[in-house]
Enzyme design. Structure first.
Site, mmCIF file in Angstrom:
data_model
loop_
_atom_site.group_PDB
_atom_site.id
_atom_site.type_symbol
_atom_site.label_atom_id
_atom_site.label_comp_id
_atom_site.label_asym_id
_atom_site.label_seq_id
_atom_site.Cartn_x
_atom_site.Cartn_y
_atom_site.Cartn_z
ATOM 1 C CD GLU A 13 -3.005 -1.337 1.989
ATOM 2 O OE1 GLU A 13 -3.122 -0.282 2.803
ATOM 3 O OE2 GLU A 13 -3.587 -2.112 2.219
ATOM 4 C CD GLU A 32 -7.804 0.943 2.621
ATOM 5 O OE1 GLU A 32 -9.098 0.412 3.019
ATOM 6 O OE2 GLU A 32 -6.872 0.327 2.712
ATOM 7 C CD GLU A 53 -6.400 -3.056 0.501
ATOM 8 O OE1 GLU A 53 -5.934 -3.924 1.168
ATOM 9 O OE2 GLU A 53 -6.773 -1.870 0.634
ATOM 10 C CG HIS A 75 -9.119 -5.478 1.027
ATOM 11 N ND1 HIS A 75 -9.073 -4.139 1.038
ATOM 12 C CD2 HIS A 75 -9.789 -5.845 0.073
ATOM 13 C CE1 HIS A 75 -9.961 -3.887 0.035
ATOM 14 N NE2 HIS A 75 -10.124 -4.831 -0.681
ATOM 15 C CD GLU A 76 -5.674 -4.832 4.591
ATOM 16 O OE1 GLU A 76 -6.446 -6.064 4.931
ATOM 17 O OE2 GLU A 76 -5.948 -3.916 4.177
ATOM 18 C CD GLU A 126 -9.500 -6.661 9.024
ATOM 19 O OE1 GLU A 126 -9.624 -6.015 8.031
ATOM 20 O OE2 GLU A 126 -8.514 -7.440 9.213
HETATM 21 C C1 NOJ Z 1 -8.326 -2.456 5.529
HETATM 22 C C2 NOJ Z 1 -9.246 -2.829 4.167
HETATM 23 O O1 NOJ Z 1 -8.361 -2.586 2.938
HETATM 24 C C3 NOJ Z 1 -10.470 -1.924 4.202
HETATM 25 O O2 NOJ Z 1 -11.164 -2.117 3.002
HETATM 26 C C4 NOJ Z 1 -11.323 -2.483 5.430
HETATM 27 O O3 NOJ Z 1 -12.685 -1.825 5.369
HETATM 28 C C5 NOJ Z 1 -10.560 -2.626 6.588
HETATM 29 N N1 NOJ Z 1 -9.411 -2.942 6.627
HETATM 30 C C6 NOJ Z 1 -11.398 -3.048 7.711
HETATM 31 O O4 NOJ Z 1 -11.710 -4.229 7.440
HETATM 32 CA CA CA Z 2 -5.955 -2.129 2.933
#
Ligand code: NOJ
Ligand code: CA
Length: 681
Positions: free
Chosen positions: A177, A489, A483, A464-465, A397
């Site tokens: 990122e 974001e 991602e 993501h991550e 998450e």
């Molecule tokens: C980082 C993610 O890239 C994002 O899309 C997400 O909303 C937040 N983490 C929380 O999970």
């Molecule tokens: Ca992210």
């Protein structure tokens, strides 16, 4: 006609199943002749290779080998035991993608090496040479003197012929990122690219980069180095030596080793894409081709789609993930509102974040993935979505608590499966427990386990991550998008992405695979919620990103109310997500890019053109349209006075009949773009 097709099919089959021929000639040339690779042993019997493109040396003598922890290094003292060549001409159909058919044409050289003395260990190096680059990998067979293997470093080199211009991000073991920095390779320095040590960021070598690393040579060639089929191995970063030699530096494990495995094993492919134009890189299918064919029996549930969700409103502070705040976004009524908008606008799914218990205390990192907050009625929501034709997209998450996630993930997928949820976004937004790096072998294996487990429960993923993409979507098409990019974001809270960022991404991170960048913000300044952050883009450019940034799950990221009374929403409603064909019209890294794609299901074409901070005039030659057909073009353009900062929301919509050969003139505002839909009459 049929007979001819059968003959061609037979010919293809014969070509693709030819037996390897033994050879003493260790030069291999691409089917079309432009790329040539030469393997050799040096005086010290070190394996090495060189690469040419159009007779121009692209990589000078670059060594190959391994430094091992429990065994002597494997880098010298080899002899060639055997070598063979083969040709491969095949084409295949991905479940979804930028093109309906992918040609996989390459010539292969396989060199079996053995140590002349001592342990007499063996390894084979395989080169696959394509018209647009090459891939090579090590294959270590089962053998008595090399069973358990701990790799201290892979000694692969890429010996460049100059101090090329590069577009790079630091070799952060945890994150991609970042904004890309354009500089000479010799100027690579993570601290100058915004790197600061954090709990979820770590750079071992400041003079190293993450891949894809895209470069331009003095002669005007474009190169990009990455890897394909990253399986049971650590991610590769590239150390930059002062003499323009790039060295593989694998992401370390907790015990200081890089990879722990056993023979037989193969490494990921080391890939080098080469082109005369920056746009050639975008046409290359080399990375996905170097992955294994689809392993999933049933792909019927894997459907590309646009999705919206309770997401951006949380990032800009309108609502929260956390129930206790009193502004909980993931409440049933709000989710149904998003689903209504989706159903009315050809959007297939609605993502919900903050639906599950745990967001009130992120620190303890043990979120439940099967218990909802009291105001989130999952059964009702899924049922409502089913009636409206909108999928609920679930969210896991992990906050980096991978050990815990591993222990609950199967139950969590089962929970969604039982409720008819077929898409899940995952996240690893923190340092990891145990303290491994995101791009280590441990995590490569974790991410893969999750993909396989998701497949078992007919679930498609958006990670993501993540670990970077290396073409795994060919083998596991349920791994749809991810991602691993500094996405939208960052405009909500992270200082923003400059207009040039999206003109670099297709040529860098985008070469690796689909990106969940999350385009489509119309209320670019969102001053009602936050004054100091904003999206550096015009609305027309936001539309163009749907075509320019490829993702089979493509977000319609803004709040439903921000699309209301905006005629430009029609483009979002119309634009495809799964493509028969992709054509690159123009592009220079960091400057501009124009892409046209033909939608699989309708035959309609969509075009996106974007620019950096500079205004740009373009002549678009519509040579891609079908001959003899008329199309109604709807052109969403920046208004004459539009500007990414001073006037980002001004756009015009015009219609015109066009056909193959029509030349359209369009004006892109500073930080702007142009989006066009072509409806076949
Ligand atoms: C980082 C993610 O890239 C994002 O899309 C997400 O909303 C937040 N983490 C929380 O999970
Ligand atoms: Ca992210």
């Amino acid at each position: 006609m049929l007979r001819f097709a059968a003959f061609i099919a037979l010919l293809m089959l014969c070509l693709s199943c030819r037996q390897p021929e033994e050879t003493n000639d260790w030069t291999v040339t691409a089917p079309g002749g432009a790329v040539k690779v030469d393997f050799f042993l040096t005086e010290a019997r070190m394996p090495a290779y060189r690469v040419w493109f159009d007779e121009m040396l692209v990589l000078d003598t670059s060594f190959l080998g391994f430094e091992l922890l429990d065994s002597p290094d494997m880098k010298a003292g080899f002899e060639v035991k055997n070598s063979s060549k083969n040709t491969f001409r095949d084409s295949w159909r991905p479940v979804y993608g930028e093109n309906a058919i992918i040609e996989n044409y390459y010539d292969e050289l396989s060199v079996q090496l053995g140590e002349a003395a001592g342990l007499k260990r063996q390894m084979t190096i395989v080169f696959r040479v394509y018209d647009d680059g090459l891939g090579f990998r090590y294959e270590l067979p089962e053998q008595e003197n090399l069973q358990k293997v701990r790799i201290a470093e892979e000694l692969t080199q890429f010996h460049l012929t100059g101090d090329h211009t590069a577009w790079w991000i630091p070799a952060d073991y945890d994150s991609y990122e970042y904004l890309y920095t354009q500089s000479r390779l010799s100027e690579v320095d993570a601290t100058k690219a915004g790197y600061k040590e954090r709990h979820d960021r770590h750079v071992g070598n400041l003079k190293a980069v993450n891949t894809p690393l895209t470069m331009k040579t003095e002669q005007g060639l474009y190169l990009s180095i990455h890897e394909a089929n990253l399986t049971n191995y650590a991610g590769m970063t590239l150390g930059v030596d002062s003499n323009s030699v790039l060295r593989a530096e694998l992401v370390p494990a907790l015990d200081g080793s890089k990879v722990t495995t056993q023979t037989p094993f193969v490494t990921p492919w080391r890939t080098i894409q080469i082109g005369k134009h920056a746009t050639d890189l975008l046409k290359s299918n080399l990375i996905i081709n170097l992955n294994e064919p689809n392993q999933l029996e049933d792909v019927s549930r894997i459907k590309p789609m646009k999705y919206n969700g309770v997401w951006w409103e949380i990032h800009i502070g309108k609502s929260s993930w956390d129930y206790d705040t009193g502004i909980h976004g993931a409440n049933t009524a709000n989710v149904l509102r998003y689903m209504d908008f989706a159903a009315n606008n050809n959007i297939g799914g609605t993502l919900v974040e903050g639906w599950n218990i745990g967001w009130d205390n992120w620190g303890n990192k043990t979120f439940s993935l099967t218990d909802t907050y009291p105001d989130f009625d999952i059964e009702r929501i899924v049922e409502y979505g089913r009636e409206k034709g909108v999928e609920l997209i679930g969210h896991h998450e992990t906050f980096g608590n991978v050990a815990y996630y591993d222990s609950i993930v199967e139950d969590a997928f089962k929970y969604y499966y039982q409720r008819g949820v077929h898409y899940v976004k995952t996240g690893y937004a923190a340092g990891l427990n145990p303290g491994e790096f995101h791009h280590s072998q441990y995590m490569v294996n974790h991410y893969r386990r999750v993909v396989q487990l998701a497949a078992k429960y007919h679930i498609c993923l958006d990670a993501h991550e993540p670990i970077k993409p290396t073409g795994i979507r060919r083998t596991y098409p349920n791994m749809m998008t991810r991602e691993g990019v500094r996405g939208m974001e960052y405009n909500a809270w992270g200082g923003g992405n400059p207009p040039s960022h999206t003109t670099i991404l297709p040529f860098t991170r985008g070469l690796a695979g689909p990106m969940d960048y999350t385009p489509g913000i119309f209320d670019v300044k969102f001053e009602k919620y936050r004054k100091d952050q904003y999206v550096r883009s015009t609305i027309a450019k936001q539309l163009a990103l749907y075509v320019v940034l490829y993702s089979p799950l493509q977000m319609v990221a803004d709040l439903p109310e921000n699309y209301k009374d905006q005629p430009a929403t029609q483009f979002i409603k119309d634009v495809g997500v799964d493509w028969e064909k992709t054509v690159i019209l123009n592009g220079e890294i960091g400057s501009h890019v124009t892409i046209a794609r033909k939608e699989k299901s309708t035959g309609n074409w969509f075009l996106g053109a974007i620019t950096n901070e500079a205004a740009r005039k373009m002549e678009l030659h519509l040579d891609f349209l079908a001959k003899g057909k008329q199309y109604e073009a709807t052109i969403y353009a920046d208004a004459p006075d539009a500007h990414w900062d001073k006037n980002p929301t001004a756009y015009t919509i015009s219609k015109q009949m066009v056909q193959k050969g029509t030349v359209l003139k369009v004006d892109l505002a500073p930080g702007g773009g142009c989006a066009i839909s072509f409806r076949a009459e």
